[in-house]
Motif scaffolding. Structure first.
Motif, PDB file in Angstrom:
ATOM      1  N   TRP A  36       0.834  -1.207   0.000  1.00 12.26           N
ATOM      2  CA  TRP A  36       0.000   0.000   0.000  1.00 12.26           C
ATOM      3  C   TRP A  36       0.869   1.257   0.000  1.00 12.26           C
ATOM      4  CZ3 TRP A  36      -4.703   0.583  -1.440  1.00 12.26           C
ATOM      5  CH2 TRP A  36      -5.663  -0.424  -1.234  1.00 12.26           C
ATOM      6  N   LEU A  39       1.828   1.838  -3.471  1.00 16.34           N
ATOM      7  CA  LEU A  39       0.712   2.143  -4.369  1.00 16.34           C
ATOM      8  C   LEU A  39       0.220   3.578  -4.277  1.00 16.34           C
ATOM      9  CD1 LEU A  39      -1.639  -0.975  -3.986  1.00 16.34           C
ATOM     10  CD2 LEU A  39      -0.344  -0.309  -6.023  1.00 16.34           C
ATOM     11  N   ILE A  40       0.113   4.098  -3.064  1.00 14.93           N
ATOM     12  CA  ILE A  40      -0.645   5.332  -2.848  1.00 14.93           C
ATOM     13  C   ILE A  40       0.255   6.525  -2.551  1.00 14.93           C
ATOM     14  CG2 ILE A  40      -2.616   4.017  -2.005  1.00 14.93           C
ATOM     15  CD1 ILE A  40      -1.852   4.865   0.850  1.00 14.93           C
ATOM     16  N   ASP A  44      -3.820   9.231   1.436  1.00 15.28           N
ATOM     17  CA  ASP A  44      -4.931   8.782   0.590  1.00 15.28           C
ATOM     18  C   ASP A  44      -6.048   8.235   1.478  1.00 15.28           C
ATOM     19  OD1 ASP A  44      -6.631   7.202  -1.145  1.00 15.28           O
ATOM     20  OD2 ASP A  44      -5.043   7.306  -2.653  1.00 15.28           O
ATOM     21  N   ALA A  47      -7.832   4.735   0.429  1.00 13.32           N
ATOM     22  CA  ALA A  47      -7.073   3.564   0.858  1.00 13.32           C
ATOM     23  C   ALA A  47      -7.168   3.390   2.371  1.00 13.32           C
ATOM     24  CB  ALA A  47      -5.614   3.709   0.429  1.00 13.32           C
ATOM     25  N   TRP A  79      -4.015   3.988  -8.739  1.00 11.90           N
ATOM     26  CA  TRP A  79      -3.042   3.048  -8.197  1.00 11.90           C
ATOM     27  C   TRP A  79      -2.516   2.042  -9.230  1.00 11.90           C
ATOM     28  CZ3 TRP A  79      -7.188   1.624  -4.039  1.00 11.90           C
ATOM     29  CH2 TRP A  79      -7.430   2.749  -3.221  1.00 11.90           C
ATOM     30  N   TRP A  83       0.887  -0.949  -9.651  1.00 12.91           N
ATOM     31  CA  TRP A  83       0.503  -2.310  -9.238  1.00 12.91           C
ATOM     32  C   TRP A  83       1.509  -3.289  -9.823  1.00 12.91           C
ATOM     33  CZ3 TRP A  83      -4.033  -2.939  -6.296  1.00 12.91           C
ATOM     34  CH2 TRP A  83      -4.357  -4.259  -5.948  1.00 12.91           C
TER      35      TRP A  83
END
Length: 382
Positions: A36, A39-40, A44, A47, A79, A83
């Motif tokens: 995570w 990703l963010i 965020d 999320a 996102w 990934w």
């Protein structure tokens, strides 16, 4: 055609193996928090809500099946470009090389003040140095302008030194100006200091603070919510400010112009209900305009000493009544000499007081230790 995202493409067997070698466990929730973080962008809330509701690992499954049009489905478009298990693996490998520690919610060193950020709290922290400094008793955030004046840097250094000498952890952002002065002030007395950075914990920014950042890791910690290798950006600086405010028991803006980023930190502190202080400066100085605005419009407490900050932290002494000195005492003190003894009549003539009032005032001053009787009269003892 949009590629279907699978959790296995993000948390692969190789990623879990790398994580186990780094943090000692391949626990999927721990590895999912690392994913995570990759990703963010910081803060965020979509999320954060998903992780709070389903847990970090299950939240990854949920986002891959969420329908478009839902908050999570739309966020997935943001996102998707990250990934990639390779990005997660690279972040873990970089952390291992640079001896960066992963800190998770629930760990003993996790600063519980971050939990007040709710869904905008970081999913994990990447820490270089002594993670214990993050949960070490009282902490004070000292922030301010990069283009600080000599006055501002002097005040920041003195405040940080005095507070750190009382075992208060100094929290700031490692920038030029006030931040750097605060960190140095804490380390000058052997105190602890924590620097929250806007990029990865392995990034040296600003470049001129390479030595300072290394010193901070030896006397505290350099902390990031972004994975190693992340570049500092304007958004990440502004988002980083919420962490300084949340971790600190109180935030003090030492010097700031009207548009300084430290005003943003003050806003986060106020929103979180944290005590807020500001140091006044010359009314002609544009670098203090932000502090004066905080004092005038946002009920910031006027900070003129480390004692004021301690009171803001709830660790200072009970306020003492202001000393009152009677006018007669002041006039008699002016009439007394430190070198030559003077009689009561002479003191009455010099002070304009009645002899009886002189005798009464001299008695009180003798008890206070500010006047002393001799064979030939009275002298000042101050």
């Amino acid at each position: 055609m949009t590629r279907r995202l699978e959790v296995g493409d993000l948390i692969s067997h190789d990623v879990r193996r790398e994580a186990a070698a780094w943090i000692g466990t391949g626990d999927e929730d721990a590895v999912a928090r690392v994913a995570w973080s990759v990703l963010i962008e910081p803060g965020d809330g979509v999320a954060g809500e998903a992780i709070a509701r389903f847990g970090p690992r299950a939240a990854l499954d949920r986002v891959t099946t969420a329908p478009r049009g839902a908050d999570i489905g739309n966020a997935l478009d943001r996102w998707a470009s990250r990934w990639d298990a390779g990005l997660v693996r690279d972040a873990i490998a970089a952390a291992r090389r640079r001896q960066i520690r992963l800190l998770l919610p629930g760990d003993a060193e996790w600063p519980v003040g971050l939990d007040d950020l709710g869904p905008h709290a970081p999913v994990c922290l990447w820490v270089r140095g002594e993670a214990e400094a993050l949960a070490h008793g009282l902490s004070a955030g000292l922030v301010g302008a990069r283009a600080a004046t000599g006055y501002g840097e002097h005040v920041a250094t003195d405040l940080a030194s005095a507070l750190a000498d009382d075992d208060v952890v100094i929290v700031s952002g490692a920038a030029y100006g006030i931040d750097g002065a605060a960190h140095r002030g804490a380390m000058r007395v052997g105190g602890r200091t924590v620097a929250f950075v806007a990029g990865g914990a392995d990034r040296v920014y600003p470049a001129g603070h390479a030595h300072l950042l290394q010193q901070i890791t030896e006397r505290g910690a350099v902390v990031a919510e972004c994975p190693p290798g992340t570049t500092p950006t304007r958004w990440r600086f502004l988002s980083r400010n919420r962490l300084i405010a949340a971790v600190s028991a109180a935030t003090v803006v030492v010097e700031a112009g009207g548009r300084s980023g430290s005003i943003n930190t003050a806003g986060h502190a106020a929103a979180l209900g944290r005590p807020l202080g500001a140091v006044p400066g010359p009314v002609t100085s544009s670098t203090s305009a932000g502090c004066h605005r905080l004092l005038r419009e946002y009920d910031a407490i006027c900070i003129t000493s480390a004692g004021d900050v301690r009171e803001l932290l709830g660790a200072g002494p009970d306020p003492q009544p202001l000393a009152y000195e009677a006018p007669e005492t002041i006039r008699l003190a002016d009439a007394l000499s430190r070198r030559r003894a003077r009689t009561v009549d002479e003191l009455a003539r010099r002070s304009g007081l009645a002899p009886a009032d002189v005798v009464a005032a001299l008695g009180l001053m003798a008890l206070a230790g500010s006047a002393e009787a001799r064979e030939d009269g009275w002298v000042s003892a101050t």
